[in-house]
Write a protein that holds these residues in place. Structure first.
Motif: not given
Length: 107
Positions: A68-88
């Motif tokens: 899994v990778e944790r991705r910070v989305i620089d938005d207002q407000p800041v959001r954090v999203e989790y997504r699978l990597t290729q391995k996932g």
């Protein structure tokens, strides 16, 4: 997280994979993330009965394992999203196989 000892008579890679995927909630998190990326609150809401601490722990373990990778989305407000990597995403066959087995054998 300390690595548990492996049996010398069985495949160490298989034991590591079973150790990761055999933890409670882990396959369910992967199943949800196979559908689409999720924010933490969405995962928490869909899993319903998992505690926040346990969900955080599982996500960290999956992130450390490169699933899994944790991705910070620089938005207002800041959001954090989790997504699978290729391995996932490579776990899709495992999860779909488990879904088929459960559908056939679990009552």
């Amino acid at each position: 997280m300390a690595e548990r000892p492996h049996s010398t008579k069985m495949c160490a890679k298989f034991q590591s994979a079973a150790g990761l995927l055999g933890k409670r909630w882990t396959p369910l998190v992967v199943q949800l993330l196979l559908k689409r990326p999720h924010r933490y609150s969405e995962l928490y809401e869909e899993l319903e009965v998992v505690t926040e601490g346990m969900l955080s722990q599982r996500l960290k373990e999956l992130e450390q394992a490169g699933v899994v990778e944790r991705r910070v989305i620089d938005d207002q407000p800041v959001r954090v999203e989790y997504r699978l990597t290729q391995k996932g995403r490579g776990l899709s066959r495992v999860i779909s196989g488990l879904e088929r087995w459960a559908d056939e054998w679990i009552r």
